[in-house]
Design an enzyme around this catalytic site. Sequence first.
Site, PDB file in Angstrom:
ATOM      1  N   ASP A 186      32.994 -31.286  -5.099  1.00 20.24           N
ATOM      2  CA  ASP A 186      31.238 -30.566  -6.460  1.00 20.24           C
ATOM      3  C   ASP A 186      32.303 -30.196  -7.365  1.00 20.24           C
ATOM      4  OD1 ASP A 186      29.810 -30.455  -4.324  1.00 20.24           O
ATOM      5  OD2 ASP A 186      29.510 -27.909  -3.935  1.00 20.24           O
ATOM      6  N   ASP A 189      29.396 -25.500  -1.007  1.00 21.17           N
ATOM      7  CA  ASP A 189      28.941 -23.907  -0.911  1.00 21.17           C
ATOM      8  C   ASP A 189      27.305 -23.645  -0.381  1.00 21.17           C
ATOM      9  OD1 ASP A 189      27.422 -25.437  -3.083  1.00 21.17           O
ATOM     10  OD2 ASP A 189      28.351 -24.188  -4.998  1.00 21.17           O
ATOM     11  N   ASP A 196      25.520 -27.907   2.883  1.00 20.74           N
ATOM     12  CA  ASP A 196      26.706 -28.280   3.409  1.00 20.74           C
ATOM     13  C   ASP A 196      27.497 -28.727   4.335  1.00 20.74           C
ATOM     14  OD1 ASP A 196      26.633 -29.788   0.349  1.00 20.74           O
ATOM     15  OD2 ASP A 196      27.250 -28.161  -0.529  1.00 20.74           O
TER      16      ASP A 196
END
Length: 1043
Positions: free
Chosen positions: A456, A767, A771
Amino acid sequence: MALGRSSPPAPEIRSPELDGAEDTDVEEKFDDAFDIPHKNASHDRLRRWRAAFLFKEAGEKDLREAYTGIKLETASRSFPIELEKLTALNRDHDSVLLQEVGGSLVSTTLFVQVKGLSDLLKSNLEKGISLNADDLLQRRGIFGANTYPRKKRKSILRFIFEACKDLTLIILMVAAAISLTLGMTTEGADEGWYDGGSIFLAVFLVILVTAISDYRQSLQFRHLNEEKQNIQVEVVRGGKRCGTSIFDLVVGDVVPLKIGDQVPADGVLISGHSLAIDESSMTGESKTVHKDKKEPFLMSGCKVADGYGSMLVTGVGTNTEWGQLMANLSEDNGEETPLQVRLNGVATFIGMVGLTVAGAVLVVLWIRYFTGHTKDPDGTTQFVAGTTRAKKGFMGAIRILTIAVTIVVVAVPEGLPLAVTLTLAYSMRKMMRDKALVRRLSSCETMGSATTICSDKTGTLTLNKMTVVQAYFGGTMLDPCDDIRAVSCGATELLIEGIAQNTTGTIFVPEDGGDAELSGSPTEKAILSWGLKFFHFEQIGMDFNDARSKSQILHVFPFNSEKKRGGVAVQSDAGVHVHWKGAAELVLSSCKSWLALDGSVQPMSAEKYNECKKSIEDMATSSLRCVAFAYCPCEIERIPKEDIADWKLPEDDLTLLCIVGIKDPCRPGVKSAVQLCTNAGVKVRMVTGDNIETAKAIALECGILDANGAFVEPFVIEGKVFREMSEAARGDIVDKITVMGRSSPNDKLLLVQALKRKGHVVAVTGDGTNDAPALHEADIGLSMGISGTEVAKESSDIIILDDNFTSVVKVVRWGRSVYANIQKFIQFQLTVNVAALVINVVAAVSSGDVPLNAVELLWVNLIMDTLGALALATEPPTDNLMKRQPVGRRHAIYQIAILLIFDFSGRSILRLQNDSREDAEKTQNTFIFNTFVFCQIFNEFNARKPEERNVFKGITKNHLFMGIIAITTVFQILIIEFLGKFFKTVRLNWRLWLVSVAIGIISWPLAYLGKFIPVPVRPLQDYFKPTCWRRASRRDEEESGQS
């Protein structure tokens, strides 16, 4: 308000803290009818009023107990509701009981019912309970703590008992018992117990060390389990949102919930917007349940699947179904990792070889013994048929059996699984210090093999400390961004409404006038902070609570990672407005008009659209996250009267309010961490939901993209483009993808699947709740400890506690360290195994006796297995692990050659010709034993760093290694000099001591020279495979090389 004659009204049970705070539409307040005038009240009048008041209270007491079952004697002591009543409410999920306990049988308003319940719990639905420590302690004492009793851990005696179950040790103990019994009967109690007693002592030492080691590991795993269960939750206490441990929740707490959270306790919904709960963990049904006034009950342990809201805690700990379930579950620390499974197989194979060798030695020695070919040191034959007594012959046979069994003990590498467990436990403990909490042991190993990391951007590569630095309002770029003097009052009010209502954040202003405290996601806090600043610039002052009170929320569309936006419909005196906030270019594409500085609505021309788009691109190129605000008026007639939860907010004909650019700086050290991964052959890819231009700018800053590299597809790609490709097309370009912008969680999942099909070992960071599929699909799922939701953490293998990419790289190093430490231990153990087996087998077959007796071999086994595992399994990782080369194993050959020479020619080499045969043989065997042990001690140094020439680098930092070397050396000196009767050894003079140590030291330069010998690219065994196997293997190598 009244019920029918058959059902008298339920009285309201009031809390002194909330007097006057009731809604006017709840119930009639009987207190007003009994107010006592302050002016000139006579004594007689006061007496009559008091009698009337007591009559009223007595009547209400009966009604309360009739409707709620609450005993006011309990109420006078603490809380006017009993624990049993709350437990029944949590267990039965009975709405009628909630109405009764809430003191409102008539009202169908959920807020009214929960309000009555909160009064009983002395809580406030908006401000929560007080922060007073005594109040929290009292609540825990009455309603229980949010913990559950843990299973009693196994005692050290249990581990000792389990260590005693080892078959080879059992055989040794039986042999020792027989030897002890026969020895004491033949030689007397004073001298006859040495042989059997020595073996017993050595076996006990092995059992004790193994049990202590296993016990320590169980304590470590228990501690790590507690860390995993210690979830951080948000609560409202004293009107302020604050973080606390899930274990510190108490009944009466008000808990905000958002998508991805775990419901931390049993409770009742206060308010919610599109709140959907996944109750599969409790009910077994996979469908989500929408929570509203019909389904207001929330169960501990469930996950928030969508929306947000708040709940009143009504049950904690074992007073919840989840707590009872967890209390009855045992903690399973018996997880076997893939490496442990493979090494258990290797250990079994080596053990079978050792068993075969030991069996052959046993047969050969028995044949030699019973045929009269085995002689004592003085030259006399040990067994003569028809002459030797049966008891003595039986003792000789038992002694040979003991030697054979001890060879099995040495051959079986029981330290191999122990070394894996120690390495994993040590790595897990050290990784905690490096901000990585391991949830699954196997991930420690797998991470060392990772070939790519899909990371990310926000919070992982960046600091997640966001600030609004640019604002585009009404066709003008504000400078500074909080200067809104040119904006009309009408436009300002619309923006205030959008900021205050379309948010999941909050602002708490202390009563003492201190600085405002903001809560929520980093993006929400940045926008709220910006709002506070620019309103203060105008000296207006944004009152967050006042802004929210001016309009009422009708319906909420929570932020959606697929649509990249969130909306809210609010009603005020000005009518109904639908506010949207989200990804700037996506919100802009839905706008048909824009709001000018004077408050007038202007049509969105092509020229204006391009101007706004250019502003977004300029912000993105400067590494800014772009967020747009828009709204549209809505006619009341279009709002559904019923089932408003299913209403789809209008999102196509919007008016653009403002575009802001939010700065989120890169984390320090990220660039070097990315470079370290690249040098190690691990490709770092950025997968983000942000604008593609923002993603490119951050990737350049972090070193993921090279300034001289290509910034076009497929190296930099949007999630939508990748998503619309065929599976084959995705496979063709997936290796080239470095940055993916505007990606949805499903795009991340598709990327992971495509990479795995190409043979990559994929690590993924995430997070959000969405996901979870990608985290689960990846070989290693890495969730974020600070910004990550509980759903993401549950789906991950490792939790990165500080959300930092450098911690991800440390996990890779630790993963490689696991394999490196196991490799070191295997090299060390195989050296000892092969040397000990060959020496004893050759000596047994050639001379009928062995130079290393049972007790000596048990001591060597302890050095080799348990102490060796402790010393070598706790080496910390280094950056060299990322580029180490394999090293061959050549130390066993040196040891075998040296020790066999001394076995056959030791008497002449050591100049023992003048000694008697018995003394010379004892000295020779003692010297061989001493030299063998010192070879292992010095070989442990070589095994520390098989990939480096300098094996002493960093040795002083590993205190455990130095301690084990010192302990082993001291014990060896004690064995030779003072424990000769137990080990059948004699004292050595200083010359023989020097020779023993010198032979051991020679292994250092030999190992150093051996590292200059090149390792062949193709393993030696490949040359002995059939031709068809070699061709297939070569083809696989070529394909993997191309990929």
